[in-house]
Design an enzyme around this catalytic site. Structure first.
Site: not given
Ligand SMILES: Cc1ncc(C[n+]2csc(CCOP(=O)(O)OP(=O)(O)O)c2C)c(N)n1
Ligand SMILES: [Mg+2]
Lengths: 365, 370
Positions: A98, A167
């Site tokens: 972000e 959140h």
């Molecule tokens: C700062 C922020 N941006 C966006 C999100 C929304 N979000 C939650 S999980 C995720 C994907 C994360 O993927 P990864 O780090 O690969 O972890 P995984 O879910 O695969 O375990 C997103 C975009 C968030 N929680 N925090």
């Protein structure tokens, strides 16, 4: 002796720092906007999509970027189909960075483009707090009027349904404190389209607050183009006992509470403010002069909240018209809990609004 | 590198350190325990999904199925009092760390006997007695916390003469390496010799975005760690024995040298990103391909081949686990929802007057884990 060159004052409505300005569209009063009621029923999320798509068709400088907006069709399906229509150069998927993409988009705005930045949730905007607070709203000022920042930041704001403390942010009170930005917070699909179109056309940075809980809400949205002026509230319901002033999702709580109260013979105003900055204080004053009582219903926390600001302005501007101390109902002053029951009690829910109105009127609950 | 001063205090923890075995051999006992833990997580997650579909669990809920070997294998390689922090996909870590299925499930049901008294939910598993410093929801945010956990233990040892040499584990997803916080934590740890091990649970996707689309140099994630001068390794996260064999000495090296570590732990999630993910970004074939390499099946196969497990003993283990999880469901079901008054508790440790124009804060009920 040096002779200083003369500098001409700016006379245009829109600052000359904004490159290739299109005229702002005509900003019409409520009674000249297309009818609020009708039978073209679509979802809030579709209204947002329609606003973005119309503006993107009109103006090639407008583009959308954010997490999952393109190939995934939007984490909340707001941008569904937009990749197909506009292609990957204008509907842009970003990494979960972000800070990086908000900063980039700000520079794009300074360079004459018109970015729409989607935060999956405003709760994630804190990671980008520096660019969105330190750059976007101050650019015009810091550069002495050289660089404007016509950008829209939009996303879900407020409790989304058991999303717990990190959140569920309502960022409006925190962010509205900053001069240089504008803030819109539509409570229904009609306003979502009309306000977002205005936000995209506006030459200043606009913080646009949606709600996960309203994305599926359905109502009439005119097919034609229309722009809802910022700083123009809508009287969503007219009464005589109390004026309820609210913003975004809680407007709907107020309307529900108003139904309950009406069944008991208490008729209240519900004033949907639509934008927080600018704040249509004139409309509030107009109604307060009629009802002489006001309750501000605000989903931010009470301390230094939007309600605090509204009530201060009411006291400054129409104190003598009040028959009772101006009241506020905020989200409870605690971090957002996960448990369903606790979360409901935490919100400025219709039952709490009914209770607050009765307290204000001195009616037994 | 300066050697940390030896602790003056004769704490139990310090003693247990000296009695640690120096060989990293994997015993049958360990394998059986890992199998049990992995199967527990899988069964637990199956019931979590059911309960979510029945709306007993709400909010965002991220299922760990497929990644079990990651949490179980890495946590097995550290001491019980090495601090751990992770993201929102945290049920597996909580269970591997020793949280009871009861407390974990009750939390997701939003009940008072949950690990966070129902205030945190699926994304926020905290377990102080088991040195689990949370489940965190903001992507990447737990990474600096992980560094801070190791910093604190090092500080206690070096400045206060307390405790012992510890490492911390900071888990994050492949998507989280795109966050600035991650890079800041790596740099800081490297400059200040902080023994935090950054474990990327690389499941190939950040929500619906495949790794090549979200991060540069995706085939060489360890270059991230290396660029900060951090010892970095790539480990197959699907075979728990291989994982342990590589990870255990790595941990001890980080501990001994008081240096950070970086692990690209390759894994795969079987379910969607969260409970509301139609998964159009990947093929069913791809999921099936990974299921063939399933970490539980693999370890089970090894144990069967070596004769350390039979069909009967496996059935018995599964039955016992089913019972355990069924009991957790019952526990979660029967635990009461938090009272309204709990809304105003745990906000302040020192709730003075006039902190709020509307709220009166109190301490409320003690956390059931304490
Ligand atoms: C700062 C922020 N941006 C966006 C999100 C929304 N979000 C939650 S999980 C995720 C994907 C994360 O993927 P990864 O780090 O690969 O972890 P995984 O879910 O695969 O375990 C997103 C975009 C968030 N929680 N925090
Ligand atoms: Mg991932």
């Amino acid at each position: 002796m040096t002779t200083l060159p003369t500098i001409e004052p700016v006379t245009s409505d829109i600052h000359p720092a904004i490159e290739h300005n299109l005229e702002m569209p005509a900003m019409l009063p409520n009674d000249q906007l297309p009818p609020f009621e009708g039978d073209r029923i679509i979802q809030y999320r579709e209204a947002l999509r329609e606003a973005m798509s119309e503006e993107m068709r009109r103006d090639k400088r407008v583009f959308l970027l954010g997490e999952e907006v393109a190939q995934y069709n939007g984490a909340y399906k707001i941008s569904q189909g937009m990749l197909d229509e506009f292609g990957p150069k204008r509907i842009i998927d970003t990494p979960i960075s972000e800070n990086g993409f908000a900063g980039m988009a700000i520079a794009a705005a300074m360079s004459g483009l018109r970015p729409i930045v989607e935060f999956m949730s405003w709760s994630f905007s804190f990671v980008a707090a520096d660019p969105i607070l330190n750059n976007a709203p101050k650019m015009l000022y810091m550069s002495g009027g050289q660089f404007g920042c016509p950008i829209v930041f939009r996303g879900n704001d407020g409790a989304g349904g058991q999303l717990a403390s990190t959140h569920s942010w309502c960022v409006e009170a925190l962010y509205a404190n900053v001069p240089g930005l504008k803030m819109a917070i539509p409570s229904n699909p009609y306003d979502a389209k009309g306000l977002l179109k205005t936000a995209i056309r506006d030459p200043d940075p606009v913080f646009f607050m949606e709600s996960e809980r309203m994305l599926g809400d359905k109502a009439h949205v005119p097919e034609e183009e229309y722009y809802i002026p910022f700083g123009q509230a809508r009287l969503a319901r007219e009464g005589d006992a109390v004026t309820l002033v609210s913003f975004g999702r809680p407007v709907n709580f107020c309307l529900q509470a108003a139904e309950t109260l009406a069944a008991e013979g208490i008729e209240v105003d519900v004033l949907d403010m639509r934008t927080i900055r600018p704040l249509d204080i004139e409309s509030i004053i107009e109604r307060v002069k009629i009802t002489n009582k006001v309750l501000v219903v605000d989903q931010s926390w009470p301390f230094a909240s939007i309600a605090s600001e509204v009530i201060t302005q009411i006291c400054e501007r129409c104190f003598d018209w009040l028959d009772a101390p101006p009241a506020r109902l905020n989200t409870e002053d605690v971090p957002t809990p996960y448990a369903k029951g606790l979360e409901y009690e935490y919100l400025p829910n219709p039952e709490r609004i009914v209770g607050a109105v009765k307290e204000l009127l001195g009616v037994n609950a | 590198m300066t050697q940390a001063p030896t602790s003056q205090s004769e704490s139990k923890a310090a003693q247990s350190m000296t009695s640690q075995p120096t060989s990293f051999e994997i015993t049958t006992q360990m394998k059986l325990e890992w199998l049990r833990q992995m199967q527990l997580i899988r069964e637990f997650e199956n019931r979590t999904m059911q309960a979510y579909q029945q709306a007993k669990i709400g909010g965002f809920c991220h299922i760990y199925t497929g990644q079990e070997a990651c949490a179980v294998g890495t946590i097995a390689a550290v001491n019980d009092d090495d601090p751990v922090v992770t993201a929102y996909r945290d049920h597996g870590h909580a269970l591997a760390r020793g949280m009871t299925p009861d407390a974990c499930m009750a939390e997701m049901f939003g009940k008072i006997h949950g690990c966070a008294k129902g205030k945190g939910g699926s994304m926020h598993m905290f377990d102080k007695p088991n040195w689990l410093f949370g489940g965190h929801g903001i992507v990447g945010a737990q990474t600096p916390l992980g560094a801070g956990l190791a910093f604190a233990e090092k500080y206690k040892l070096e400045v206060m003469g307390e405790g012992k040499k510890k490492v911390s584990l900071a888990y994050l997803g492949d998507g989280a390496i795109d966050q600035g916080a991650f890079h800041e934590a790596l740099n800081y740890s490297a400059v200040h010799d902080i023994p935090c091990i950054f474990i990327i649970e690389n499941n190939g996707y950040s929500m619906g975005t495949a790794i090549h689309r979200h991060t540069a140099n995706a085939d060489n994630l360890i270059s991230r760690g290396q660029s900060y001068g951090i010892n970095s390794v790539e480990i197959d996260g699907l075979d728990i024995c291989d994982l342990y064999n590589e990870f255990k000495p790595f941990v001890e090296q980080c501990r001994e040298n008081s240096r950070p570590g970086f692990v690209d732990l390759k894994t795969y999630r079987y379910q969607g990103h969260s409970m509301s993910d139609p998964q159009k970004y990947r093929t069913k074939d791809e999921v099936e391909e990974y299921k063939e390499k399933d970490s539980i099946a693999r370890l089970l196969g090894q144990l069967m081949d070596s004769g350390d497990m039979t069909e009967d003993s496996w059935k018995a283990m599964q039955k016992e686990i089913k019972e355990q999880v069924r009991a957790a469901m019952k526990f979660a079901e029967e635990s009461p929802a938090p009272e309204s008054s709990e809304l105003f508790t745990d906000v302040y440790a020192n709730p003075e007057k006039n902190l709020s124009p509307t709220a009166v804060y109190t301490h409320g009920l003690n956390n059931p884990l304490l």
